[in-house]
Design an enzyme around this catalytic site. Structure first.
Site, PDB file in Angstrom:
ATOM      1  N   ARG A   1      10.511 -33.196 -47.013  1.00 53.77           N
ATOM      2  CA  ARG A   1       9.866 -34.121 -47.940  1.00 53.77           C
ATOM      3  C   ARG A   1      10.877 -34.723 -48.919  1.00 53.77           C
ATOM      4  O   ARG A   1      11.954 -34.189 -49.117  1.00 53.77           O
ATOM      5  CB  ARG A   1       8.767 -33.392 -48.724  1.00 53.77           C
TER       6      ARG A   1
ATOM      7  N   LYS B   1       0.848 -33.912 -46.528  1.00 57.89           N
ATOM      8  CA  LYS B   1       0.856 -33.511 -47.929  1.00 57.89           C
ATOM      9  C   LYS B   1       0.232 -34.554 -48.844  1.00 57.89           C
ATOM     10  O   LYS B   1      -0.234 -34.224 -49.936  1.00 57.89           O
ATOM     11  CB  LYS B   1       2.290 -33.207 -48.371  1.00 57.89           C
TER      12      LYS B   1
ATOM     13  N   HIS C   1      -2.803 -24.074 -52.141  1.00 57.91           N
ATOM     14  CA  HIS C   1      -1.772 -24.107 -51.098  1.00 57.91           C
ATOM     15  C   HIS C   1      -1.619 -22.676 -50.601  1.00 57.91           C
ATOM     16  O   HIS C   1      -0.795 -21.905 -51.100  1.00 57.91           O
ATOM     17  CB  HIS C   1      -0.468 -24.638 -51.684  1.00 57.91           C
TER      18      HIS C   1
ATOM     19  N   SER D   1       7.718 -21.145 -48.704  1.00 58.75           N
ATOM     20  CA  SER D   1       8.324 -21.121 -47.379  1.00 58.75           C
ATOM     21  C   SER D   1       9.222 -19.904 -47.210  1.00 58.75           C
ATOM     22  O   SER D   1      10.013 -19.565 -48.095  1.00 58.75           O
ATOM     23  CB  SER D   1       9.138 -22.401 -47.163  1.00 58.75           C
TER      24      SER D   1
ATOM     25  N   LYS E   1       3.740 -16.282 -45.064  1.00 59.12           N
ATOM     26  CA  LYS E   1       2.342 -16.696 -45.235  1.00 59.12           C
ATOM     27  C   LYS E   1       1.652 -16.952 -43.899  1.00 59.12           C
ATOM     28  O   LYS E   1       0.561 -16.436 -43.631  1.00 59.12           O
ATOM     29  CB  LYS E   1       2.297 -17.949 -46.115  1.00 59.12           C
ATOM     30  N   THR E   2       2.267 -17.756 -43.061  1.00 60.78           N
ATOM     31  CA  THR E   2       1.679 -18.080 -41.761  1.00 60.78           C
ATOM     32  C   THR E   2       1.661 -16.854 -40.852  1.00 60.78           C
ATOM     33  O   THR E   2       0.661 -16.559 -40.193  1.00 60.78           O
ATOM     34  CB  THR E   2       2.449 -19.223 -41.097  1.00 60.78           C
TER      35      THR E   2
ATOM     36  N   ASP F   1      -2.821 -23.484 -44.287  1.00 63.40           N
ATOM     37  CA  ASP F   1      -1.986 -24.013 -45.371  1.00 63.40           C
ATOM     38  C   ASP F   1      -2.730 -24.544 -46.596  1.00 63.40           C
ATOM     39  O   ASP F   1      -2.229 -24.421 -47.702  1.00 63.40           O
ATOM     40  CB  ASP F   1      -1.101 -25.122 -44.805  1.00 63.40           C
TER      41      ASP F   1
ATOM     42  N   ARG G   1       9.719 -27.355 -37.297  1.00 64.43           N
ATOM     43  CA  ARG G   1       8.268 -27.167 -37.419  1.00 64.43           C
ATOM     44  C   ARG G   1       7.547 -27.396 -36.095  1.00 64.43           C
ATOM     45  O   ARG G   1       8.020 -28.119 -35.217  1.00 64.43           O
ATOM     46  CB  ARG G   1       7.704 -28.165 -38.429  1.00 64.43           C
TER      47      ARG G   1
END
Length: 530
Positions: free
Chosen positions: A57, A198, A217, A235, A239-240, A254, A319
């Site tokens: 980003r 986003k 988030h 990141s 989390k994932t 997410d 990704r």
């Protein structure tokens, strides 16, 4: 909410295109992306793409239109301001740029709860970007209940258009501009697809609190009785990985909302990091990367056209974007009941924090506002030792309102729900990065399971002298020494110095919220480290 005529805008843009592809499904978009040369197929049938100079980003190029709605509500220290006049010129120029070329239109939904749902139309000249957002938002008719009149949102994606700072009020020729009053987004000058995703989250984060919904988030999954668990983390914190569990259906990966009725997913897909992806540690995600139609962003392919996930020569931010329904265990309707457990994940590269700690509601808000993790040496150019990273609400770049707005909402939600809150460190023990070792995933999963199933509710706890949170004395299946970080270090005095240093970083960061560190429910110390 918006009263702007989105249908007229969309129709004008579509009418000016040389060709209009309306709501193409994945096979058609894959074929078009391969045909135009913007994508190649892997040996597994996934779509491999590159995003050019932008592999992440561009937060400094994000702007919000400053008008009567946003003037006194947006957190302007965190967002660039654009005048309505500049935005209108940018919108018109982006429209003109798209005219005469191919156009892909995707009409999708955001928000699995029909009472808090957005009808999002994305207009882009790129087939693979259309596939990307089709994978990540909710496809009408799939899984979730659709609202009769969802809030209209239009995203104009013009990745090859170069903004003019003098003409458009941008910082560079790249711009992500959001008009919150009309719910229009213009994205220009970047191929990085995450900007599309986003921007939807940023719109939701602005509007949701006014409806009593806490935007988050985080990832979320379901327990056996339908109660939700939330996983916040920046990141690299897991989390994932940790929210994908075969025995706990995934609500979402997410972005979520917490309403008076429970939790709902904002999206219909997952955008997982693939750096060093392992079929042993992350089997569900790894399997999804082999699926036809999955978009692999900036992933290097080997000589056999297979992903080389350990190859980060292009970027570490590799990704995979895929629909959530390809996962083996997902929650029906992408919704869940009121959360019973809230987990804050951190990868502490200083080797100070325990692998798990129970937080009071006040401590939970403190750690939510802090949003801490650490970068390790070697992960970024110039990073030679662990560096603390604080991102308010675990997603500051996407939070248009001041973090304390979301913090106050979390405090109220915790009070109403009675949910327990936990801090889980997936980082280092026995020393910081380069000296200690990373906490193994099996131990983290065991501790997480103990927190989720209530096993720790009545466990004996010790109070950490510096940070004040409660740490289990013993957990079945876990080496007790792991639960006391100081005991894992060969040099206890070195641990004390490192712990004092980290506590000082927490306190210094929290000062920006206008609350003195001595009054905050964070680390206690006689004097913050220099």
């Amino acid at each position: 909410m918006s009263v702007f005529d989105h249908s007229a805008l969309r129709d004008r843009i579509g009418a000016a295109a040389a060709s209009l592809s309306l709501n193409d499904i994945a096979p058609a978009l894959v074929a078009r992306a391969v045909a135009d040369g913007s994508a190649v197929l892997t040996a597994d049938g996934a779509v491999s793409v590159r995003t050019g100079a932008f592999t992440g980003r561009s937060p400094k190029d994000k702007f919000i239109v400053r008008d009567g709605l946003t003037e006194n509500s947006v957190w302007w220290d965190n967002s660039g301001a654009m005048s309505p006049a500049h935005f209108d010129v940018l919108l018109a120029d982006a429209q003109a740029h798209l005219a005469g070329g191919p156009l892909y239109r995707q009409d999708l939904l955001a928000g699995a709860d029909p009472r808090h749902q957005y009808g999002v139309t994305v207009l882009t000249p790129s087939a693979w970007h259309a596939l990307f957002i089709r994978n990540l938002l909710i496809r009408p008719g799939e899984m979730v209940e659709a609202a009769a009149n969802p809030v209209a949102v239009t995203i104009m994606h013009a990745p090859e258009f170069k903004a003019d700072p003098a003409r458009h009020g941008s910082r560079t020729d790249t711009v992500i501009a959001l008009d919150m009053s009309r719910n229009i987004v213009v994205i220009a000058g970047t191929l990085y697809a995450g900007e599309i995703k986003k921007s939807v989250f940023s719109l939701f984060n602005f509007h949701a609190p006014r409806q009593g919904v806490l935007p988050m988030h985080c990832s979320a999954n379901l327990g056996v009785n339908g109660e939700s668990a939330l996983f916040f983390g920046l990141s690299g914190t897991g989390k994932t990985t940790l929210s994908n569990a075969p025995d706990r259906p995934l609500i979402g990966d997410d972005e979520h909302g917490w309403s008076e009725d429970g939790v709902f997913n904002l999206e219909g897909g997952c955008y997982a990091k693939t750096i060093k992806l392992s079929p042993a540690a992350e089997p569900e995600i790894h399997a999804a990367t082999k699926r036809f139609g999955t978009v692999l962003e900036n992933v290097i392919l080997d000589a056999n056209s297979l992903p080389a996930f350990d190859d980060i020569s292009l970027t570490e931010n590799t990704r995979a974007a895929y629909p959530i329904h390809v996962l083996p265990a997902i929650a029906k309707g992408s919704v869940g009941g009121t959360p019973r457990t809230v987990v804050f994940l951190t990868a502490d590269a200083f080797g100070v924090l325990p692998p798990i700690a129970r937080l009071t509601p006040e401590q939970a808000v403190y750690h939510f506002l802090s949003g801490y993790t650490a970068k390790v040496a070697g992960t970024e150019r110039g990073v030679t030792e662990p560096q603390a990273t604080f991102s308010a609400c675990f997603g500051a770049p996407f939070m248009p309102l001041h973090p304390t707005v979301y913090g106050a909402m979390l405090a109220e939600k915790l009070k109403e729900s009675g949910a327990s809150a936990w801090l889980i460190n997936t980082g280092w023990t026995g020393g910081g990065y380069g000296l200690g070792k990373r906490i193994d995933i099996a131990s983290t999963r065991r501790l997480l399971t103990a927190a989720l199933n209530g096993e720790l509710d009545s466990a004996e706890m010790r109070t950490d002298e510096l940070f004040g949170f409660a740490v289990p004395v013993a957990v079945p299946g876990i080496n007790p020494t792991l639960l006391t970080p100081r005991a894992t270090w060969a040099d206890a005095e070195a641990y004390d110095r490192q712990a004092t240093h980290l506590a000082g970083l927490f306190r210094a960061n929290f000062e920006k919220f206008g609350t003195g560190a001595d009054a905050a429910p964070g680390p206690r110390m006689a004097q913050a480290a220099e």
